[in-house]
Design a protein around this motif. Structure first.
Motif, PDB file in Angstrom:
ATOM      1  N   LEU A 294       0.853  -1.184   0.000  1.00  0.00           N
ATOM      2  CA  LEU A 294       0.000   0.000   0.000  1.00  0.00           C
ATOM      3  C   LEU A 294       0.895   1.243   0.000  1.00  0.00           C
ATOM      4  O   LEU A 294       2.024   1.204   0.478  1.00  0.00           O
ATOM      5  CB  LEU A 294      -0.924   0.003   1.218  1.00  0.00           C
ATOM      6  N   LYS A 295       0.385   2.345  -0.527  1.00  0.00           N
ATOM      7  CA  LYS A 295       1.242   3.504  -0.759  1.00  0.00           C
ATOM      8  C   LYS A 295       1.063   4.642   0.243  1.00  0.00           C
ATOM      9  O   LYS A 295       1.888   5.559   0.286  1.00  0.00           O
ATOM     10  CB  LYS A 295       1.015   4.036  -2.178  1.00  0.00           C
ATOM     11  N   SER A 296       0.000   4.625   1.030  1.00  0.00           N
ATOM     12  CA  SER A 296      -0.233   5.749   1.927  1.00  0.00           C
ATOM     13  C   SER A 296      -1.011   5.321   3.165  1.00  0.00           C
ATOM     14  O   SER A 296      -1.609   4.236   3.208  1.00  0.00           O
ATOM     15  CB  SER A 296      -1.004   6.851   1.194  1.00  0.00           C
ATOM     16  N   PHE A 297      -1.024   6.209   4.153  1.00  0.00           N
ATOM     17  CA  PHE A 297      -1.790   5.965   5.376  1.00  0.00           C
ATOM     18  C   PHE A 297      -3.281   5.870   5.054  1.00  0.00           C
ATOM     19  O   PHE A 297      -4.003   5.052   5.627  1.00  0.00           O
ATOM     20  CB  PHE A 297      -1.535   7.101   6.374  1.00  0.00           C
ATOM     21  N   ALA A 298      -3.732   6.708   4.106  1.00  0.00           N
ATOM     22  CA  ALA A 298      -5.144   6.699   3.723  1.00  0.00           C
ATOM     23  C   ALA A 298      -5.533   5.357   3.106  1.00  0.00           C
ATOM     24  O   ALA A 298      -6.612   4.810   3.400  1.00  0.00           O
ATOM     25  CB  ALA A 298      -5.429   7.833   2.746  1.00  0.00           C
ATOM     26  N   ASP A 299      -4.663   4.806   2.247  1.00  0.00           N
ATOM     27  CA  ASP A 299      -4.940   3.505   1.630  1.00  0.00           C
ATOM     28  C   ASP A 299      -4.987   2.405   2.689  1.00  0.00           C
ATOM     29  O   ASP A 299      -5.843   1.515   2.650  1.00  0.00           O
ATOM     30  CB  ASP A 299      -3.870   3.167   0.587  1.00  0.00           C
ATOM     31  N   LEU A 300      -4.044   2.464   3.635  1.00  0.00           N
ATOM     32  CA  LEU A 300      -3.999   1.465   4.709  1.00  0.00           C
ATOM     33  C   LEU A 300      -5.259   1.552   5.559  1.00  0.00           C
ATOM     34  O   LEU A 300      -5.853   0.524   5.917  1.00  0.00           O
ATOM     35  CB  LEU A 300      -2.757   1.688   5.575  1.00  0.00           C
ATOM     36  N   LYS A 301      -5.677   2.767   5.883  1.00  0.00           N
ATOM     37  CA  LYS A 301      -6.859   2.960   6.714  1.00  0.00           C
ATOM     38  C   LYS A 301      -8.105   2.416   6.022  1.00  0.00           C
ATOM     39  O   LYS A 301      -8.936   1.743   6.646  1.00  0.00           O
ATOM     40  CB  LYS A 301      -7.036   4.448   7.026  1.00  0.00           C
TER      41      LYS A 301
END
Length: 227
Positions: free
Chosen positions: A211-218
């Motif tokens: 995953l590329k970002s905190f938003a994607d992980l969330k």
């Protein structure tokens, strides 16, 4: 022995330490096949699951059944039709383990495994005696000449009880809090860690999930938490 992929990888000896290939020969990529770049290590998962030995000059062989359990790199292996992987431990220090990984598109015979085991001591000795720094240059050249294909991120079963991505205890705790909707500030406060420490854990999580970002992980974790 006609190998589809041969790679030399270094595994950091630390909690959740990632493994990065130094030098890779990929017959599929060189032939122009549209396959994901092989930039992950089978050895790290093998050692984490206790399926092989990290002692120097030892060889570990895995067949189709064992390879299905390597969730982290199963996509890369399946894309190439890999049926067997042989891992030879070349060097082990206080900070890392270097391995030679040979990926084959057919089941390996006992004779072939024995042959690799026979020369593993010589391979290890040659690796230890190598000229240091050369592979860094080769690794850069390799990644500029091989075609790349998009690799899908891992968004399912991140918090599975079996921990298929081999998350460290702190990485797992971070993911648990992200799954409940916690912000970065809330995560730092609840775990009592600094911003730099949280960034390190997130970096390792992004590496393991692709995953590329905190938003994607969330997004991925909240959906899993609510499922």
């Amino acid at each position: 022995m006609d190998a589809a992929v041969v790679t030399v990888s270094r595994i950091a000896i630390s909690e959740g330490g990632p493994a990065q290939p130094h030098l890779t020969y990929d017959a599929f990529a060189r032939a122009g096949r549209n396959v994901p770049e092989f930039n992950y290590s089978a050895a790290r998962e093998i050692f984490a699951k206790g399926a092989g030995s990290s002692e120097v000059a030892t060889a570990t062989q895995l067949g189709p059944t064992e390879l299905k359990q390597l969730t982290h790199i199963e996509y890369f292996l399946r894309a190439r039709g890999i049926k067997s992987v042989i891992v030879v431990t070349l060097e082990k220090t206080d900070t890392h383990v270097d391995t030679l990984e040979i990926c084959l598109t057919y089941p390996v015979s006992f004779k072939q495994v024995t042959s690799i085991e026979t020369i593993s001591t010589a391979l290890s000795a040659l690796w230890i005696a190598r000229v240091r720094g050369v592979l860094k240059v080769n690794h850069a050249v390799e990644h500029t000449t091989c075609p790349k294909a998009e690799v899908p991120p891992i968004t399912r079963d991140i918090l599975s009880f079996h921990n298929p991505l081999n998350l460290s205890r702190m990485e797992y705790s971070v993911c648990n809090l992200v799954a409940t909707g916690s912000t970065r500030t809330e995560i730092r406060e609840q775990l009592g860690i600094s911003n730099s420490t949280l960034s390190t854990h997130l970096h390792n999580i992004f590496f393991k999930t692709r995953l590329k970002s905190f938003a994607d992980l969330k997004t991925a974790l909240v959906q899993q938490h609510e499922a």
